[in-house]
Design a protein around this motif. Structure first.
Motif, short mmCIF file in Angstrom:
data_model
loop_
_atom_site.label_atom_id
_atom_site.label_comp_id
_atom_site.label_asym_id
_atom_site.label_seq_id
_atom_site.Cartn_x
_atom_site.Cartn_y
_atom_site.Cartn_z
N ASP A 196 -7.63 34.05 3.23
CA ASP A 196 -6.91 35.24 2.80
C ASP A 196 -5.75 34.51 1.75
OD1 ASP A 196 -4.80 33.31 3.98
OD2 ASP A 196 -4.39 34.79 5.69
N GLU A 197 -4.96 35.28 1.25
CA GLU A 197 -3.95 34.74 0.10
C GLU A 197 -3.24 33.53 0.16
OE1 GLU A 197 -1.31 38.20 -0.56
OE2 GLU A 197 -2.85 39.40 -1.38
N GLU A 198 -3.01 33.18 1.47
CA GLU A 198 -2.22 32.19 2.17
C GLU A 198 -3.40 30.67 2.34
OE1 GLU A 198 0.19 33.19 5.16
OE2 GLU A 198 1.01 34.83 3.94
N GLY A 199 -4.56 31.05 2.06
CA GLY A 199 -5.44 30.01 2.32
C GLY A 199 -6.14 30.05 3.67
N ASP A 200 -5.65 30.84 4.62
CA ASP A 200 -6.12 30.69 6.00
C ASP A 200 -7.50 31.71 6.31
OD1 ASP A 200 -3.90 29.27 6.81
OD2 ASP A 200 -2.57 31.26 6.73
N SER A 254 3.77 20.82 9.49
CA SER A 254 3.19 19.59 8.74
C SER A 254 2.93 18.61 9.66
CB SER A 254 3.58 19.43 7.59
OG SER A 254 5.10 18.94 7.63
N PRO A 273 -6.23 36.18 12.24
CA PRO A 273 -6.66 34.57 11.86
C PRO A 273 -7.52 33.91 12.75
CG PRO A 273 -4.19 35.15 12.37
CD PRO A 273 -4.94 36.37 12.51
N THR A 309 -9.44 34.22 8.08
CA THR A 309 -9.47 35.63 8.73
C THR A 309 -10.71 36.13 8.93
OG1 THR A 309 -8.94 36.79 6.73
CG2 THR A 309 -6.97 35.77 7.97
N MET A 313 1.86 29.37 14.56
CA MET A 313 2.19 28.58 13.33
C MET A 313 2.18 27.14 13.48
SD MET A 313 5.93 29.48 11.55
CE MET A 313 6.75 28.22 10.63
#
Length: 191
Positions: A75-79, A133, A38, A81, A130
């Motif tokens: 990545d797949e989660e929009g983060d 929100s 990340p 990396t 982590m």
């Protein structure tokens, strides 16, 4: 879980033991996984700006991956990396003595060629951050099978996860936060 300021800390960081043992694992955390490390948003610009300084330490395959994929991927989660070589090794990896995989960025930092040590997620590992929100940051202990030697070494030496990561914790959150972790550990011992 322990709350310190706007952070939620897993008590496992204070209770569990961990001490990297590169002679045993050979830096496999930079090679295996299902995504790159990340990245913080501000690290992307730093990676690009400092590229000429750490590029000489990278493998030819890593250089090709960065030049093809960019300094980061989503990545797949929009983060954000780090890019990977063949969906495995971090593009910023390099080889050290005895077949140990190291970070090319950190190697350049150690030799005074860059002021950027390496991505904070790598420096903090096995702590994973982590974001909630509401702005709260969670600090979790990530258990990965490739780090069994580090858990064994940490237990042998009696070093809690957070103590083995003193420098990166201070780098990311400051000395005062680290002292709060020490105080929280003392409180846990009294319970």
């Amino acid at each position: 879980m322990i709350e310190i300021d706007d952070k939620i800390v897993s008590a496992d960081l204070l209770r569990e033991c961990f001490a990297c043992d590169l002679t045993a694992c050979k830096g496999i955390c930079c090679v295996e996984g299902n995504a790159g490390a990340p990245l913080e948003i501000d690290e992307v610009d730093t990676l690009e700006r400092e590229y000429p300084n750490y590029r000489p330490y990278m493998t030819a395959e890593g250089i090709e991956a960065v030049e093809r994929q960019g300094f980061m991927v989503v990545d797949e989660e929009g983060d954000y990396t780090t890019p990977l070589v063949d969906d495995a090794e971090c593009a910023y990896a390099c080889r050290g003595e005895g077949g140990v995989t190291l970070c090319a960025i950190e190697k350049a930092w150690q030799e005074g060629r860059t002021t950027f040590r390496k991505p904070i997620s790598c420096h903090l590992y096995p702590i994973r951050l982590m974001r909630f929100s509401n702005g709260t940051i969670g600090l979790n202990y990530h258990r990965w099978s490739v780090c069994e030697a580090a858990r064994t070494c940490g237990r042998k030496l009696g070093i809690p996860v957070y103590k083995s990561l003193r420098e990166p914790i201070i780098r990311r959150f400051g000395e005062e936060f680290y002292r709060a972790l020490e105080a929280a550990e003392e409180l846990l011992k009294q319970q």
